[in-house]
Design an enzyme around this catalytic site. Sequence first.
Site, PDB file in Angstrom:
ATOM      1  N   ASP A  53       0.868  -1.171   0.000  1.00 29.23           N
ATOM      2  CA  ASP A  53       0.000   0.000   0.000  1.00 29.23           C
ATOM      3  C   ASP A  53       0.914   1.234   0.000  1.00 29.23           C
ATOM      4  O   ASP A  53       1.708   1.416   0.928  1.00 29.23           O
ATOM      5  CB  ASP A  53      -0.857  -0.043   1.267  1.00 29.23           C
ATOM      6  CG  ASP A  53      -1.754   1.166   1.429  1.00 29.23           C
ATOM      7  OD1 ASP A  53      -1.572   2.163   0.719  1.00 29.23           O
ATOM      8  OD2 ASP A  53      -2.637   1.096   2.299  1.00 29.23           O
ATOM      9  N   ASP A 112      -5.918   7.749  -4.860  1.00 27.14           N
ATOM     10  CA  ASP A 112      -6.160   9.144  -4.468  1.00 27.14           C
ATOM     11  C   ASP A 112      -6.923   9.205  -3.138  1.00 27.14           C
ATOM     12  O   ASP A 112      -6.517   9.913  -2.186  1.00 27.14           O
ATOM     13  CB  ASP A 112      -6.972   9.813  -5.598  1.00 27.14           C
ATOM     14  CG  ASP A 112      -7.037  11.317  -5.530  1.00 27.14           C
ATOM     15  OD1 ASP A 112      -6.344  11.909  -4.676  1.00 27.14           O
ATOM     16  OD2 ASP A 112      -7.791  11.912  -6.339  1.00 27.14           O
ATOM     17  N   SER A 172      -3.170   5.790 -14.016  1.00 27.38           N
ATOM     18  CA  SER A 172      -4.202   5.566 -15.057  1.00 27.38           C
ATOM     19  C   SER A 172      -4.682   4.131 -15.190  1.00 27.38           C
ATOM     20  O   SER A 172      -5.623   3.872 -15.943  1.00 27.38           O
ATOM     21  CB  SER A 172      -3.747   6.045 -16.447  1.00 27.38           C
ATOM     22  OG  SER A 172      -3.804   7.443 -16.556  1.00 27.38           O
ATOM     23  N   GLY A 226      -6.173   2.104 -13.136  1.00 30.03           N
ATOM     24  CA  GLY A 226      -7.330   1.689 -12.339  1.00 30.03           C
ATOM     25  C   GLY A 226      -8.600   2.255 -12.941  1.00 30.03           C
ATOM     26  O   GLY A 226      -9.001   1.884 -14.042  1.00 30.03           O
ATOM     27  N   VAL A 227      -9.191   3.211 -12.226  1.00 33.38           N
ATOM     28  CA  VAL A 227     -10.447   3.847 -12.657  1.00 33.38           C
ATOM     29  C   VAL A 227     -10.349   4.391 -14.091  1.00 33.38           C
ATOM     30  O   VAL A 227     -11.316   4.308 -14.856  1.00 33.38           O
ATOM     31  CB  VAL A 227     -10.798   5.003 -11.684  1.00 33.38           C
ATOM     32  CG1 VAL A 227     -12.020   5.770 -12.163  1.00 33.38           C
ATOM     33  CG2 VAL A 227     -11.039   4.467 -10.281  1.00 33.38           C
ATOM     34  N   TYR A 228      -9.198   4.919 -14.479  1.00 34.36           N
ATOM     35  CA  TYR A 228      -9.063   5.550 -15.794  1.00 34.36           C
ATOM     36  C   TYR A 228      -8.875   4.553 -16.938  1.00 34.36           C
ATOM     37  O   TYR A 228      -8.840   4.940 -18.110  1.00 34.36           O
ATOM     38  CB  TYR A 228      -7.946   6.600 -15.785  1.00 34.36           C
ATOM     39  CG  TYR A 228      -8.377   7.929 -15.181  1.00 34.36           C
ATOM     40  CD1 TYR A 228      -9.668   8.128 -14.698  1.00 34.36           C
ATOM     41  CD2 TYR A 228      -7.492   9.000 -15.108  1.00 34.36           C
ATOM     42  CE1 TYR A 228     -10.066   9.339 -14.147  1.00 34.36           C
ATOM     43  CE2 TYR A 228      -7.890  10.222 -14.565  1.00 34.36           C
ATOM     44  CZ  TYR A 228      -9.173  10.383 -14.082  1.00 34.36           C
ATOM     45  OH  TYR A 228      -9.566  11.588 -13.545  1.00 34.36           O
TER      46      TYR A 228
HETATM   47  N1  AR6 Z   1      -1.264   1.801  -3.062  1.00 30.01           N
HETATM   48  C1  AR6 Z   1      -0.748   1.545  -4.289  1.00 30.01           C
HETATM   49  N2  AR6 Z   1      -1.500   1.432  -5.402  1.00 30.01           N
HETATM   50  C2  AR6 Z   1      -2.835   1.580  -5.249  1.00 30.01           C
HETATM   51  C3  AR6 Z   1      -3.457   1.861  -4.018  1.00 30.01           C
HETATM   52  C4  AR6 Z   1      -2.610   1.975  -2.887  1.00 30.01           C
HETATM   53  N3  AR6 Z   1      -3.092   2.261  -1.666  1.00 30.01           N
HETATM   54  N4  AR6 Z   1      -4.810   1.955  -4.221  1.00 30.01           N
HETATM   55  C5  AR6 Z   1      -5.013   1.726  -5.545  1.00 30.01           C
HETATM   56  N5  AR6 Z   1      -3.832   1.494  -6.155  1.00 30.01           N
HETATM   57  P1  AR6 Z   1      -6.530   4.475  -9.564  1.00 30.01           P
HETATM   58  P2  AR6 Z   1      -6.314   6.081 -12.050  1.00 30.01           P
HETATM   59  C6  AR6 Z   1      -3.552   1.191  -7.579  1.00 30.01           C
HETATM   60  O1  AR6 Z   1      -7.911   4.059  -9.926  1.00 30.01           O
HETATM   61  O2  AR6 Z   1      -6.603   4.892 -12.876  1.00 30.01           O
HETATM   62  C7  AR6 Z   1      -9.414   8.452  -8.578  1.00 30.01           C
HETATM   63  O3  AR6 Z   1     -10.771   8.518  -8.242  1.00 30.01           O
HETATM   64  C8  AR6 Z   1      -4.643   0.580  -8.409  1.00 30.01           C
HETATM   65  O4  AR6 Z   1      -4.698  -0.819  -8.190  1.00 30.01           O
HETATM   66  O5  AR6 Z   1      -6.265   4.859  -8.168  1.00 30.01           O
HETATM   67  O6  AR6 Z   1      -5.182   6.992 -12.454  1.00 30.01           O
HETATM   68  C9  AR6 Z   1      -8.841   9.805  -8.957  1.00 30.01           C
HETATM   69  O7  AR6 Z   1      -9.411  10.859  -8.211  1.00 30.01           O
HETATM   70  C10 AR6 Z   1      -4.150   0.904  -9.821  1.00 30.01           C
HETATM   71  O8  AR6 Z   1      -3.191  -0.074 -10.238  1.00 30.01           O
HETATM   72  O9  AR6 Z   1      -6.038   5.735 -10.488  1.00 30.01           O
HETATM   73  C11 AR6 Z   1      -9.201   9.905 -10.409  1.00 30.01           C
HETATM   74  O10 AR6 Z   1     -10.522  10.354 -10.591  1.00 30.01           O
HETATM   75  C12 AR6 Z   1      -3.436   2.232  -9.640  1.00 30.01           C
HETATM   76  O11 AR6 Z   1      -3.281   2.425  -8.231  1.00 30.01           O
HETATM   77  C13 AR6 Z   1      -9.070   8.477 -10.896  1.00 30.01           C
HETATM   78  O12 AR6 Z   1      -9.289   7.660  -9.750  1.00 30.01           O
HETATM   79  C14 AR6 Z   1      -4.172   3.431 -10.201  1.00 30.01           C
HETATM   80  O13 AR6 Z   1      -5.574   3.282  -9.998  1.00 30.01           O
HETATM   81  C15 AR6 Z   1      -7.677   8.195 -11.420  1.00 30.01           C
HETATM   82  O14 AR6 Z   1      -7.671   6.912 -11.988  1.00 30.01           O
END
Ligand code: AR6
Length: 173
Positions: free
Chosen positions: A11, A35, A118, A120-122
């Site tokens: 994490d 985030d 990018s 995850g959600v993106y």
């Molecule tokens: N530690 C490390 N990696 C993590 C953690 C953590 N605690 N939590 C999630 N990940 P994402 P995005 C990973 O969705 O795709 C937000 O709502 C996750 O598994 O966090 O850039 C923002 O406000 C994935 O591999 O970011 C934006 O609206 C990676 O982090 C949007 O999401 C990125 O996933 C950005 O989407």
Amino acid sequence: MTAKITIIQEDITRLSVDAIVNAANNSLLGGGGVDGAIHRAAGPELKAECSKLKGCRTGDAKITQGYNLPAKHVIHTVGPRWYGGGHGEAQLLASCYKECLARAGENGIRSIAFPAVSCGVYGYPLQAGCQIAMQTVAEEIGHYEDIRKVIFCAFSEEVYHAFVNAMQSLQLH
Ligand code: AR6
């Protein structure tokens, strides 16, 4: 000497490094995924500082303090949403990693940890996103003598393996 690049499954909010990177959105006011986790762990002062930054463009990065995090700073970057690959997504994602390293260099940061921006959600395809991450950092890190350690921090085993594959397929020039 070159900086050491490592891959861990952890994490990111638990890492005691000079800076962790946040995969934020254009508002910089928090969201889900990494985030949300970073804002929860840092406490409300992080949002207060972010609210003064007037947002962030996709592909850019801005730095704040880390507050209650073990990390001293947070570098907030905004990755592209995946629209199929024909909308400059790869260039924008590479720009995120470049701009994060630039903020780190400007602020004397010696250790930095990245999530898979990018991916995850993106919706950026995981393997392609990790390859851009690894390739961009490997190409740029030579410009930053002070940055001694770069960590790619995977939250899941799937992301961990994607970073490992990306490191194995690095194209060194
Ligand atoms: N530690 C490390 N990696 C993590 C953690 C953590 N605690 N939590 C999630 N990940 P994402 P995005 C990973 O969705 O795709 C937000 O709502 C996750 O598994 O966090 O850039 C923002 O406000 C994935 O591999 O970011 C934006 O609206 C990676 O982090 C949007 O999401 C990125 O996933 C950005 O989407």
